[in-house]
Design a protein around this motif. Structure first.
Motif, mmCIF file in Angstrom:
data_model
loop_
_atom_site.group_PDB
_atom_site.id
_atom_site.type_symbol
_atom_site.label_atom_id
_atom_site.label_comp_id
_atom_site.label_asym_id
_atom_site.label_seq_id
_atom_site.Cartn_x
_atom_site.Cartn_y
_atom_site.Cartn_z
ATOM 1 N N ALA A 271 -6.299 6.068 -4.530
ATOM 2 C CA ALA A 271 -5.616 5.804 -3.274
ATOM 3 C C ALA A 271 -4.326 5.450 -3.226
ATOM 4 O O ALA A 271 -3.574 5.432 -2.300
ATOM 5 C CB ALA A 271 -6.314 4.465 -2.391
ATOM 6 N N LEU A 272 -3.739 5.891 -4.347
ATOM 7 C CA LEU A 272 -2.132 5.794 -4.492
ATOM 8 C C LEU A 272 -1.413 6.826 -3.779
ATOM 9 O O LEU A 272 -1.951 8.050 -3.508
ATOM 10 C CB LEU A 272 -1.746 5.628 -5.939
ATOM 11 C CG LEU A 272 -2.388 4.735 -6.870
ATOM 12 C CD1 LEU A 272 -1.822 5.038 -8.392
ATOM 13 C CD2 LEU A 272 -1.824 3.383 -6.256
ATOM 14 N N ASN A 273 -0.266 6.271 -3.256
ATOM 15 C CA ASN A 273 0.358 7.324 -2.451
ATOM 16 C C ASN A 273 1.217 8.267 -3.251
ATOM 17 O O ASN A 273 1.876 7.977 -4.307
ATOM 18 C CB ASN A 273 1.513 6.247 -1.842
ATOM 19 C CG ASN A 273 2.519 7.239 -0.945
ATOM 20 O OD1 ASN A 273 2.352 8.322 -0.949
ATOM 21 N ND2 ASN A 273 3.368 6.485 -0.015
ATOM 22 N N PRO A 274 0.718 9.604 -3.287
ATOM 23 C CA PRO A 274 1.376 10.598 -4.214
ATOM 24 C C PRO A 274 2.958 10.735 -3.960
ATOM 25 O O PRO A 274 3.536 11.346 -4.850
ATOM 26 C CB PRO A 274 0.654 11.664 -3.805
ATOM 27 C CG PRO A 274 0.296 11.595 -2.465
ATOM 28 C CD PRO A 274 -0.071 10.090 -2.159
ATOM 29 N N ALA B 136 -10.659 -0.568 -10.416
ATOM 30 C CA ALA B 136 -11.255 0.653 -10.823
ATOM 31 C C ALA B 136 -11.528 1.217 -9.275
ATOM 32 O O ALA B 136 -12.020 0.846 -8.329
ATOM 33 C CB ALA B 136 -12.683 0.547 -11.483
ATOM 34 N N GLY B 137 -10.882 2.786 -9.155
ATOM 35 C CA GLY B 137 -11.141 3.578 -8.111
ATOM 36 C C GLY B 137 -9.913 3.401 -7.267
ATOM 37 O O GLY B 137 -9.784 4.307 -6.718
ATOM 38 N N MET B 138 -9.261 2.423 -7.171
ATOM 39 C CA MET B 138 -8.001 2.173 -6.225
ATOM 40 C C MET B 138 -7.005 2.903 -6.814
ATOM 41 O O MET B 138 -6.155 3.373 -5.656
ATOM 42 C CB MET B 138 -7.671 0.560 -6.060
ATOM 43 C CG MET B 138 -6.979 0.236 -4.999
ATOM 44 S SD MET B 138 -6.806 -1.571 -4.831
ATOM 45 C CE MET B 138 -5.078 -1.493 -4.077
ATOM 46 N N VAL C 55 0.808 -1.186 0.048
ATOM 47 C CA VAL C 55 -0.001 -0.137 -0.114
ATOM 48 C C VAL C 55 0.944 1.265 0.055
ATOM 49 O O VAL C 55 0.562 2.248 -0.693
ATOM 50 C CB VAL C 55 -1.017 0.056 1.224
ATOM 51 C CG1 VAL C 55 -1.674 1.503 1.504
ATOM 52 C CG2 VAL C 55 -1.922 -1.000 1.261
ATOM 53 N N GLU C 56 1.723 1.349 0.855
ATOM 54 C CA GLU C 56 2.907 2.229 0.740
ATOM 55 C C GLU C 56 3.474 2.847 -0.504
ATOM 56 O O GLU C 56 3.687 3.798 -0.543
ATOM 57 C CB GLU C 56 3.792 2.274 2.029
ATOM 58 C CG GLU C 56 5.027 3.280 2.274
ATOM 59 C CD GLU C 56 4.442 4.377 2.604
ATOM 60 O OE1 GLU C 56 3.435 4.622 3.390
ATOM 61 O OE2 GLU C 56 5.081 5.484 2.425
ATOM 62 N N ASN C 57 4.078 1.789 -0.894
ATOM 63 C CA ASN C 57 4.718 1.740 -2.245
ATOM 64 C C ASN C 57 3.948 1.545 -3.527
ATOM 65 O O ASN C 57 4.643 1.540 -4.491
ATOM 66 C CB ASN C 57 5.913 0.970 -2.136
ATOM 67 C CG ASN C 57 6.987 1.335 -0.839
ATOM 68 O OD1 ASN C 57 7.482 2.432 -1.041
ATOM 69 N ND2 ASN C 57 7.071 0.600 0.167
ATOM 70 N N ASN C 58 2.881 1.843 -3.654
ATOM 71 C CA ASN C 58 2.081 1.446 -4.829
ATOM 72 C C ASN C 58 2.440 0.374 -5.538
ATOM 73 O O ASN C 58 2.651 0.437 -6.735
ATOM 74 C CB ASN C 58 2.266 3.123 -5.771
ATOM 75 C CG ASN C 58 1.745 3.929 -5.259
ATOM 76 O OD1 ASN C 58 0.883 4.122 -4.275
ATOM 77 N ND2 ASN C 58 2.361 5.336 -5.542
ATOM 78 N N VAL C 59 2.714 -0.793 -4.863
ATOM 79 C CA VAL C 59 2.646 -1.884 -5.607
ATOM 80 C C VAL C 59 1.463 -2.453 -5.892
ATOM 81 O O VAL C 59 0.621 -2.938 -5.057
ATOM 82 C CB VAL C 59 3.445 -2.995 -4.520
ATOM 83 C CG1 VAL C 59 3.749 -4.310 -5.444
ATOM 84 C CG2 VAL C 59 5.123 -2.437 -4.011
ATOM 85 N N PRO C 60 1.036 -2.886 -7.262
ATOM 86 C CA PRO C 60 0.077 -3.075 -7.692
ATOM 87 C C PRO C 60 -0.461 -4.728 -7.390
ATOM 88 O O PRO C 60 0.301 -5.376 -7.075
ATOM 89 C CB PRO C 60 0.154 -3.136 -9.466
ATOM 90 C CG PRO C 60 1.396 -3.057 -9.567
ATOM 91 C CD PRO C 60 2.263 -2.338 -8.375
#
Ligand code: SF4
Ligand code: SF4
Lengths: 245, 419
Positions: free
Chosen positions: A137-140, A132-134, A34-39
């Motif tokens: 919530a990505l970490n900018p 979709a939509g997630m 979640v922290e590192n935008n790992v899909p």
């Protein structure tokens, strides 16, 4: 506590993982992703092609099973992955001791993956996709990676950056303090994050029962493990003698 | 009419199959080329998930065969070196063929590499901000330069075509190019020497992979030198093998027997030297390098099956020592069957060596709680490699048909006709 690296403002960030506390719940893996935008893995991904910066292995010990989280060890001595990359897409940061990966520069030759003995690196075999939509919530603070590039744990570089900015704002000097997502998320508090220039933390990393993975290879890993169970230690031992870290 | 369509392009004094038959021969290769092109398109468009490689098997069939093909393609630089520098004039009979084979091998390897990397459009980054400590940087630089040299070496062969020769400017250009060919042969040798070595160095420097890691001399691990020597040893064998195959396919004699003898003899001597140094290196690795890094060598072979000690034995004794002896003993070498068997075994041995360094290195776990993993390539991987094979066959076939790959062919044909 006196900070040894304070005068040079450098740190040697490291982790000390207590295997006696880890119960294999995997919260660290989720927090990391979640922290590192790992899909999330796509339908056809396998455990061998999925993206994980952090994997928790189950150790068969003869007695009760144990669990060992393995991520990039931020190798310090002639960093194996960094020295082989043909286009400097891997960099060792002397200020933090963290081995950084620059996905924008990565050719995707995967030579660094072959070089890493901990198999801490993963490849983007396909285009990253979020349900979709997630993607909202990505970490900018962390850029998403492209297909065909390699990625790995960087001790939550985005958090370090944020801490650095805050310290600059507050007018603080010396290495910044922060906590990577895995250490923060662990419900058993098995992961302790610190700076090896900090005497107390360094001493904890050299206590009885502390070891490093594949120490004999001479890669200078900065992830330390602790256990009081001899059989767990045995199951993590390299094939030869393991020196104390 | 179709049969004689291209007659004006074929050299005088040599016979070639009718054009229709030639097309029939080329058709299946063209089909394979098309299938391979489709597989390559899939990989480039969709990503490398079309292959069966994974986070452990980061290199697969492609890198293994690339390394093998480049080792075999060494025949080009080494024959050039033997001819232009060591003045082994009899090798003039095969130098053109060797250059074409080298060109095909190297360009094929580069092509597959471009598919194999995740971001091929960033390949130029290596030239723009190279990491000079990386063996891969050296490989990239040398292979690019050497491919250019091979192209330059191909030009005079191409310009000797009967139709092109009519143009005086072409002749002058070809003549001048020929005069400086020795320079290119030397540059080619140097470049080839380095990248053959760096390809070995790629694996020898992997400090985290005790199965592949080797000590060495200055910055070069022992595999650097072993890869050079093994490539030099099999290069002539591969030239002999392909010449023999060309003779079989065309049912014509293309070179005199002395050429085979020279190639076999040189290959045999170098192979024996290689086997000797490979044994030394293996002993050093078993007794010192691997245990010093915490890995007693026998642990690497504990998994048995595909990666048992048989591989070591096959590579060094069966496909190293035996072909060396077959090629060295004059009485054995004099028999064409034995010479070709020896050459083929030598080529297989070096291919196996490249397999060990690429695939076996990755199959073996380093962490004690990890396990051995196996991998089988996807159809796209096979097809993409088929593309390179088909491309090679077509380029070689066209070159054989329209250019003079074997200058002795005409003389041999005339002698046979006189008989
Ligand atoms: S653990 Fe692997 S990826 Fe991390 S620094 Fe070491 S070699 Fe590089
Ligand atoms: S995959 Fe990327 S980071 Fe790894 S060696 Fe190749 S270019 Fe460097």
């Amino acid at each position: 506590m006196r900070k040894l690296g304070a005068e040079t403002k450098t740190a040697r960030y490291a982790m000390l993982i207590d295997l006696d506390r880890c119960n294999g719940c995997g919260a660290c893996m989720v927090a990391c992703a979640v922290e590192n935008n790992v899909p999330p893995p796509q339908a056809s991904a396998t455990p061998r092609t999925g993206l994980n910066w952090l994997r928790v292995f189950r150790l068969k010990t003869g007695g009760r099973d144990a669990f060992i989280p393995v991520m990039c060890m931020q190798c310090e001595d002639e960093t194996p992955c960094q020295s082989v990359c043909p286009q400097k897409a891997v960099e060792f940061d002397p200020v933090t001791g963290i081995v950084g990966q620059i996905p924008e520069r990565c050719l995707g030759c995967r030579y660094c993956m072959a070089a890493c003995p901990y198999q801490a690196r993963v490849f983007n075999w396909r285009d990253p996709q979020w349900p979709a939509g997630m993607e909202k919530a990505l970490n900018p603070r962390v850029s998403v990676r492209q297909r065909g590039t390699v990625e790995k744990c960087n001790f939550c570089h985005g958090r370090w950056q944020a801490a650095l900015e805050k310290a600059a704002h507050d007018g603080e000097e010396g290495p910044v303090h922060y906590t990577p997502a895995c250490a923060e998320a662990c419900p058993a508090q098995a992961i302790r994050f610190g700076d090896l220039n900090d005497e107390e933390f360094a001493a904890a990393c050299h206590e009885q029962g502390v070891f490093r993975l594949l120490d004999t290879l001479g890669t200078g890993p900065k992830v330390f493990y602790r256990t009081s169970r001899a059989e767990v230690r045995e199951a993590t031992r390299g094939f030869g003698e393991v020196r104390r870290g | 009419m179709v049969e004689r369509l291209d007659e004006a392009w074929i050299a005088r004094g040599v016979r070639r199959a009718p054009f229709g038959r030639f097309l029939l021969w080329a058709a299946p290769w063209a089909a394979l080329l098309a299938l391979g092109a489709y597989a390559i398109f899939l990989c480039l468009r969709g990503g490398l998930f079309h292959t069966n490689m994974d986070n452990r098997y980061v290199f697969g069939l492609w890198i293994f065969l690339d390394l093998a093909v480049i080792a075999l393609g060494a025949g080009a630089f080494f024959t050039g070196f033997l001819l232009y520098v060591l003045k082994k004039t009899e090798l003039k009979a095969v130098i053109n063929s060797a250059v074409v084979i080298g060109l095909v091998c190297y360009s094929g390897a580069v092509l597959i590499l471009a598919v194999d990397v995740g971001q091929p459009l960033r390949a130029w980054f290596t030239f723009y901000h190279p990491n000079v400590h990386s063996m891969l940087t050296e490989v990239t630089f040398c292979i690019t330069c050497y491919l250019t040299v091979l192209l330059i070496e191909y030009v005079p062969i191409f310009l000797k075509n009967r139709r092109l020769k009519w143009k005086p400017s072409m002749l002058v250009f070809e003549y001048n190019l020929h005069k400086v060919m020795v320079v290119f042969a030397l540059i080619g040798t140097l470049l080839s020497f380095f990248h053959q070595g760096s390809l070995g160095g790629l694996f020898g420097v992997l400090r985290g992979r005790p199965f592949a890691f080797r000590e060495g001399f200055l910055i070069w691990p022992s595999t650097f030198f072993l890869f050079v020597l093994s490539a030099m040893a099999v290069g002539p064998s591969f030239v002999a093998l392909t010449t023999w195959l060309a003779e079989k396919a065309t049912r014509r004699r293309l070179v005199k027997d002395e050429v085979y003898q020279t190639l076999g003899r040189i290959s045999g001597k170098l192979l024996l030297a290689y086997v000797f140094f490979k044994c030394l290196d293996t002993m050093l690795w078993i007794n010192q390098t691997a245990p010093e890094r915490g890995f007693p060598a026998h642990r690497f072979y504990e998994y048995g099956g595909a990666f048992g000690t048989w591989i070591l034995f096959t590579e060094i004794a069966l496909l190293g020592l035996i072909p060396a002896l077959l090629l060295l003993k004059p009485e054995w070498r004099a028999r064409r069957g034995l010479l070709i068997t020896g050459a083929a075994m030598a080529c297989l041995g070096v291919t196996l060596n490249r397999f060990v360094f690429t695939i076996q290195t990755l199959a073996l776990p380093t962490m004690p709680f990890d396990r051995l993993l196996l991998y089988w390539p996807s159809w796209q991987e096979f097809a993409a490699f088929g593309f390179v094979v088909a491309y090679g066959m077509l380029v070689y076939s066209f070159s054989y048909r329209y250019l003079t790959l074997f200058p002795q062919e005409r003389e041999l044909a005339m002698t046979e006709a006189r008989r």
